[in-house]
Scaffold this motif. Structure first.
Motif, PDB file in Angstrom:
ATOM      1  N   LEU A 153       0.770  -1.527   0.218  1.00  0.00           N
ATOM      2  CA  LEU A 153      -0.037   0.014   0.004  1.00  0.00           C
ATOM      3  C   LEU A 153       1.043   1.236  -0.017  1.00  0.00           C
ATOM      4  CD1 LEU A 153      -2.659  -1.081   2.841  1.00  0.00           C
ATOM      5  CD2 LEU A 153      -2.926  -1.457   0.253  1.00  0.00           C
ATOM      6  N   PRO A 154       0.366   2.351  -0.446  1.00  0.00           N
ATOM      7  CA  PRO A 154       1.072   3.649  -0.612  1.00  0.00           C
ATOM      8  C   PRO A 154       1.295   3.912   1.035  1.00  0.00           C
ATOM      9  CG  PRO A 154      -0.889   3.839  -1.621  1.00  0.00           C
ATOM     10  CD  PRO A 154      -0.978   2.605  -1.383  1.00  0.00           C
ATOM     11  N   ARG A 155       2.585   4.557   1.364  1.00  0.00           N
ATOM     12  CA  ARG A 155       2.862   4.934   2.751  1.00  0.00           C
ATOM     13  C   ARG A 155       1.935   5.913   3.349  1.00  0.00           C
ATOM     14  NH1 ARG A 155       6.732   8.111   5.239  1.00  0.00           N
ATOM     15  NH2 ARG A 155       7.777   8.643   3.165  1.00  0.00           N
ATOM     16  N   ALA A 156       1.290   5.538   4.374  1.00  0.00           N
ATOM     17  CA  ALA A 156       0.246   6.668   4.949  1.00  0.00           C
ATOM     18  C   ALA A 156       0.948   7.776   5.427  1.00  0.00           C
ATOM     19  CB  ALA A 156      -0.470   6.047   6.175  1.00  0.00           C
ATOM     20  N   ALA A 159       3.580   7.678   8.422  1.00  0.00           N
ATOM     21  CA  ALA A 159       4.181   6.410   8.742  1.00  0.00           C
ATOM     22  C   ALA A 159       5.606   6.259   8.284  1.00  0.00           C
ATOM     23  CB  ALA A 159       3.169   5.397   8.192  1.00  0.00           C
ATOM     24  N   ARG A 160       6.226   5.412   9.158  1.00  0.00           N
ATOM     25  CA  ARG A 160       7.690   5.199   8.611  1.00  0.00           C
ATOM     26  C   ARG A 160       7.820   4.320   7.377  1.00  0.00           C
ATOM     27  NH1 ARG A 160      10.885   3.981  14.601  1.00  0.00           N
ATOM     28  NH2 ARG A 160      10.303   6.135  15.293  1.00  0.00           N
ATOM     29  N   GLU A 161       7.077   3.303   7.610  1.00  0.00           N
ATOM     30  CA  GLU A 161       7.105   2.364   6.568  1.00  0.00           C
ATOM     31  C   GLU A 161       5.721   2.079   5.850  1.00  0.00           C
ATOM     32  OE1 GLU A 161       9.123  -1.368   7.672  1.00  0.00           O
ATOM     33  OE2 GLU A 161       9.533  -0.213   9.547  1.00  0.00           O
ATOM     34  N   PRO A 162       5.690   1.480   4.512  1.00  0.00           N
ATOM     35  CA  PRO A 162       4.369   1.256   3.912  1.00  0.00           C
ATOM     36  C   PRO A 162       3.898  -0.184   4.401  1.00  0.00           C
ATOM     37  CG  PRO A 162       6.167   0.632   2.418  1.00  0.00           C
ATOM     38  CD  PRO A 162       6.918   1.422   3.534  1.00  0.00           C
ATOM     39  N   ARG A 163       2.594  -0.442   4.597  1.00  0.00           N
ATOM     40  CA  ARG A 163       1.992  -1.671   5.014  1.00  0.00           C
ATOM     41  C   ARG A 163       1.573  -2.610   3.566  1.00  0.00           C
ATOM     42  NH1 ARG A 163      -2.819  -0.224   8.815  1.00  0.00           N
ATOM     43  NH2 ARG A 163      -3.157   1.290   7.241  1.00  0.00           N
TER      44      ARG A 163
END
Length: 231
Positions: A153-156, A159-163
């Motif tokens: 997913l696009p990084r929120a 947030a440090r990392e994308p999920r």
């Protein structure tokens, strides 16, 4: 193999299937699972995103559908029908990939680091890069094998990392997914440790319930530990 692009799982089917996958690894003594035990696992308040409240009928309907998809099958126990999953063979993925997909179905989108921590009781990945390697493999799965099973997913914002999210229930709309909770520095590791303890205690309770149910069935007496209406 199962193709989610042709026939995606419903949220109920995904929850039931992933719960079978989880309990097979974390409480093998109570596996294969009765409908009672499965329902308790599906409706847990922890380690679930979203939290659900499935009824007996909804869980049974999901099991019947999974059976038709060859993703689950029933085995006869002591006067009780018990259920097993057939995920690895039904979907055509190795054990490590099945662990990651099961966790994504149970807990919603997660980073590779979160998946590694949450997988501890299912399978111990050597490091985050090994988790990422299996995720990449699932994302690049060929059309001949049924296509991708996960998406990054696009990084929120913030947030440090994308999920990562699974695709077993069909395409994912990133805008509808709730933002990640926690995740900061020290507090994140503390909450992960607490969650692990809660999970371990829940597993012990589930194992005890399964033992009591088995003993009661053998002795032919009522099981007082079963929730009302589920005995």
């Amino acid at each position: 193999p199962f193709d989610p692009a042709t026939r995606p799982l419903t949220p109920h089917e995904a929850r039931v299937l992933a719960t079978l996958m989880e309990k097979a690894r974390t409480v093998p003594d109570s596996y294969p699972m009765s409908l009672n035990g499965l329902l308790t696992g599906c409706n847990q308040k922890t380690s679930r995103e979203p939290v659900m409240a499935l009824s007996d009928a909804e869980a049974q309907e999901a099991l019947d559908s999974l059976k038709r998809l060859t993703l689950a099958f029933e085995t006869s126990g002591n006067r009780t029908t018990r259920w097993e999953h057939n995920f690895q063979r039904g979907v055509g993925v190795p054990d490590q990939s099945a662990v990651l997909l099961g966790l994504l179905m149970l807990r919603g989108p997660q980073t590779a680091g979160e998946l590694r921590i949450n997988a501890e009781r299912w399978h111990r990945f050597a490091d985050i890069s090994s988790v990422e390697a299996f995720l990449d493999e699932l994302q690049e799965r060929s059309t001949e094998k049924g296509g991708p099973l996960v998406v990054l997913l696009p990084r929120a914002p913030g947030a440090r990392e994308p999920r990562w999210a699974h695709l077993l229930c069909g395409p994912v709309d990133a805008s509808t997914i709730a933002p990640a909770t926690g995740g900061g520095g020290g507090s994140g590791s503390g909450s992960s440790a607490l969650q692990a303890r809660v999970d371990a205690l829940e597993a012990q309770v589930a194992a005890l319930q399964a033992t009591v149910q088995r003993l009661c069935a053998e002795l032919g007496i009522a099981d007082e530990m079963s929730p009302p209406g589920q005995a």
